[in-house]
Structure formats: structure tokens, C-alpha cells
Design a protein around this motif. Structure first.
Motif, PDB file in Angstrom:
ATOM      1  N   VAL A 123      15.137  24.276  11.117  1.00  0.00           N
ATOM      2  CA  VAL A 123      15.576  23.264  10.160  1.00  0.00           C
ATOM      3  C   VAL A 123      14.839  21.980  10.499  1.00  0.00           C
ATOM      4  N   ARG A 124      13.922  21.589   9.651  1.00  0.00           N
ATOM      5  CA  ARG A 124      13.175  20.371   9.919  1.00  0.00           C
ATOM      6  C   ARG A 124      12.874  19.670   8.607  1.00  0.00           C
ATOM      7  N   GLY A 125      12.386  18.469   8.721  1.00  0.00           N
ATOM      8  CA  GLY A 125      12.113  17.719   7.510  1.00  0.00           C
ATOM      9  C   GLY A 125      13.372  17.068   7.002  1.00  0.00           C
ATOM     10  N   ILE A 126      14.068  17.743   6.096  1.00  0.00           N
ATOM     11  CA  ILE A 126      15.312  17.181   5.585  1.00  0.00           C
ATOM     12  C   ILE A 126      16.420  17.323   6.616  1.00  0.00           C
ATOM     13  N   ASP A 127      17.198  16.283   6.751  1.00  0.00           N
ATOM     14  CA  ASP A 127      18.331  16.314   7.659  1.00  0.00           C
ATOM     15  C   ASP A 127      19.496  17.007   6.981  1.00  0.00           C
ATOM     16  N   PRO A 128      20.072  18.018   7.640  1.00  0.00           N
ATOM     17  CA  PRO A 128      21.252  18.628   7.032  1.00  0.00           C
ATOM     18  C   PRO A 128      22.428  17.654   7.085  1.00  0.00           C
ATOM     19  N   LEU A 129      23.419  17.869   6.227  1.00  0.00           N
ATOM     20  CA  LEU A 129      24.644  17.078   6.302  1.00  0.00           C
ATOM     21  C   LEU A 129      25.297  17.349   7.649  1.00  0.00           C
ATOM     22  N   PRO A 130      26.039  16.343   8.174  1.00  0.00           N
ATOM     23  CA  PRO A 130      26.633  16.510   9.510  1.00  0.00           C
ATOM     24  C   PRO A 130      27.492  17.761   9.621  1.00  0.00           C
ATOM     25  N   GLY A 131      28.105  18.170   8.508  1.00  0.00           N
ATOM     26  CA  GLY A 131      28.993  19.313   8.558  1.00  0.00           C
ATOM     27  C   GLY A 131      28.329  20.632   8.221  1.00  0.00           C
ATOM     28  N   ASP A 132      27.072  20.595   7.832  1.00  0.00           N
ATOM     29  CA  ASP A 132      26.355  21.820   7.488  1.00  0.00           C
ATOM     30  C   ASP A 132      26.232  22.730   8.705  1.00  0.00           C
TER      31      ASP A 132
END
Ligand code: ZN
Ligand code: ZN
Length: 155
Positions: free
Chosen positions: A129-138
Motif C-alpha cells: 500500500v503506497r502512494g495514497i494514504d489509506p483511511l486510519p480505519g482501513d
């Protein structure tokens, strides 16, 4: 080089050499046309950066229904999920998902299905998972490295 491009000749994006080993490498969003040598160099660099240095799982015979022991980490003995990455290296991931906020960015992975490339629908690859930051709860799958504690290292 003439004005007409020879479609049968493939040029490596990296070293610009024309080689029969040049083909499309990687899957999903990562795609380039590379020769064997450049691809191996690149894949090794990515594996090094991602910590994808696990030993590959043996190829399983789909007709063989014997139970295969889940792999364990050679360092701490914990059960791990060993998955192929999109660049044909292998990574040990934790057996549980965690919310992204609890996993530092370098350890965030996701499992994805390869819909069209595999005859077996269970062919899953690990994608950083890189580039876009996932939501904290993802939910993300942490690399096992994050939680690996060598037995001899315990207080
Ligand atoms: Zn090349
Ligand atoms: Zn471990």
C-alpha cells in the motif's frame, strides 16, 4: 533504425537494448517493458525496499489435497502468510489485518486477487500500500517483520 517500427523487436525501457527477453513485467498499476536482466535488478531492488525476502512457497499440485502446514517465521516461529508479490518475490505477512493507523507506512500490504492471469481463483498476490494514504480505519495486512520478535531477543 528506419522510419518503420519493427513490431517484433522489443526494446527494453530501462537499458534500451533490443532483446528477445523483453516483455511486460509486473501486474496491476506497475507495468513496463523490460529485458530479463533489468527486470531482475528492478525486482530485487523492490524486494529489498519492501522487505519481500521470504523464501518462495513450493508450487502446490492442485490435485494434491493433502493438508499443507502453514508456513512459520524462521526467526520467531510465529505462523505467517507467505505471499507472492506483483514482482515475483515473496513476503511474509501477518495472519491478521490491522487498521492502517496501527501499521507504519513501510509495513502496509494488501492482498489482491489476480482475476485473469491465473487458472486458479485462489491465486492471491501481496501488494504494497503506497502512494495514497489509506483511511486510519482501513484494514491493511502488516508485514510480519513489524511484529517479528526473535526468541533470543526477549527481555
Ligand atoms: Zn534492459
Ligand atoms: Zn518472525
Amino acid at each position: 533504425m528506419g522510419a518503420i517500427q519493427d513490431r517484433d523487436q522489443s526494446v527494453c525501457d530501462q537499458c534500451r537494448a533490443t532483446s528477445l527477453t523483453v516483455r511486460e513485467r509486473g501486474r496491476f498499476d506497475f507495468m513496463s517493458r523490460l529485458c530479463d536482466r533489468c527486470w531482475n535488478t528492478l525486482a530485487n531492488e523492490m524486494a529489498e525496499a519492501d522487505g519481500a525476502t521470504a523464501a518462495p512457497r513450493p508450487t502446490l499440485d492442485p490435485d494434491d489435497v493433502t493438508w499443507v502446514e502453514p508456513p512459520v517465521c524462521p526467526v520467531c516461529g510465529a505462523m505467517v502468510g507467505v505471499y507472492r508479490t506483483i514482482y515475483d518475490r515473496w513476503v511474509s505477512l501477518a495472519m491478521v489485518e490491522l487498521p492502517a493507523k496501527d501499521v507504519p507506512e513501510p509495513f502496509r500490504w494488501r492482498l489482491a486477487r489476480l482475476p485473469d492471469l491465473s487458472p486458479t481463483p485462489t491465486d492471491i498476490v501481496a501488494v504494497r500500500v503506497r502512494g495514497i494514504d489509506p483511511l486510519p480505519g482501513d484494514p491493511v495486512v502488516p508485514a510480519h517483520r513489524m511484529m517479528c520478535v526473535p526468541e533470543w531477543d526477549e527481555p
